[in-house]
Write a protein that holds these residues in place. Structure first.
Motif, short mmCIF file in Angstrom:
data_model
loop_
_atom_site.label_atom_id
_atom_site.label_comp_id
_atom_site.label_asym_id
_atom_site.label_seq_id
_atom_site.Cartn_x
_atom_site.Cartn_y
_atom_site.Cartn_z
N THR A 1 0.54 -1.10 -0.01
CA THR A 1 -0.38 -0.20 -0.13
C THR A 1 0.90 1.23 0.42
OG1 THR A 1 -1.60 -0.80 0.93
CG2 THR A 1 -1.71 1.00 1.19
N LYS A 57 0.75 4.13 -2.88
CA LYS A 57 0.63 5.52 -2.28
C LYS A 57 1.43 6.08 -3.12
CE LYS A 57 -1.68 5.08 1.88
NZ LYS A 57 -2.05 4.95 3.48
N ASP A 76 -4.32 -2.84 0.02
CA ASP A 76 -5.57 -1.95 -0.35
C ASP A 76 -5.38 -0.22 -0.97
OD1 ASP A 76 -7.75 -0.10 0.98
OD2 ASP A 76 -6.61 1.38 2.22
N LEU A 77 -6.14 -1.38 -2.01
CA LEU A 77 -6.92 -0.48 -3.71
C LEU A 77 -7.04 0.53 -3.50
CD1 LEU A 77 -6.74 -3.59 -5.91
CD2 LEU A 77 -5.25 -2.27 -5.27
N ALA A 78 -8.33 1.56 -2.08
CA ALA A 78 -8.78 2.22 -2.01
C ALA A 78 -8.27 4.09 -2.50
CB ALA A 78 -9.25 2.46 -0.49
N PRO A 79 -6.78 4.18 -2.65
CA PRO A 79 -5.85 5.12 -3.11
C PRO A 79 -6.04 4.88 -4.94
CG PRO A 79 -4.40 4.23 -1.31
CD PRO A 79 -6.05 3.18 -1.54
N TYR A 122 -8.26 2.96 -6.48
CA TYR A 122 -10.36 3.18 -6.77
C TYR A 122 -10.82 4.66 -7.21
CZ TYR A 122 -10.57 -1.84 -6.17
OH TYR A 122 -10.27 -3.49 -6.16
N LYS A 123 -9.57 5.53 -6.41
CA LYS A 123 -10.29 6.49 -5.82
C LYS A 123 -9.39 8.25 -7.22
CE LYS A 123 -9.17 11.45 -2.80
NZ LYS A 123 -8.59 11.84 -1.31
#
Length: 81
Positions: A7, A11, A62-65, A67-68
């Motif tokens: 992650t 980032k 964590d792929l959230a960044p 996806y954002k």
């Protein structure tokens, strides 16, 4: 080519990509023996020689960044099917 398998590294990559006018993307999925495709690899490139492969299966990724970034309307996304 850079391999992104944490992650923290993701980032850092997103920080480089967030101002790109466009991104070229390719994905690989596992579809065998499953009802739902499983994302196994993301390849991304941007102007200026930025290129990386993202390992979504890496431990604690964590792929959230990512996806954002994909939700950003400022960046054109060119996808390979």
């Amino acid at each position: 080519m850079r391999i992104v398998d944490s992650t923290k590294a993701l980032k850092a990559l997103i920080a480089e990509l967030q101002d790109a006018p466009y991104l070229a993307l390719d994905t690989e999925f596992l579809r065998d023996q499953t009802f739902w495709p499983k994302l196994c690899l993301v390849q991304v490139a941007a102007p200026g020689g930025i290129a990386a492969i993202i390992d979504p299966l890496a431990a604690n990724m964590d792929l959230a960044p990512f996806y954002k970034l994909m939700a950003s309307e400022k960046i054109v996304k060119v996808l390979h099917a």
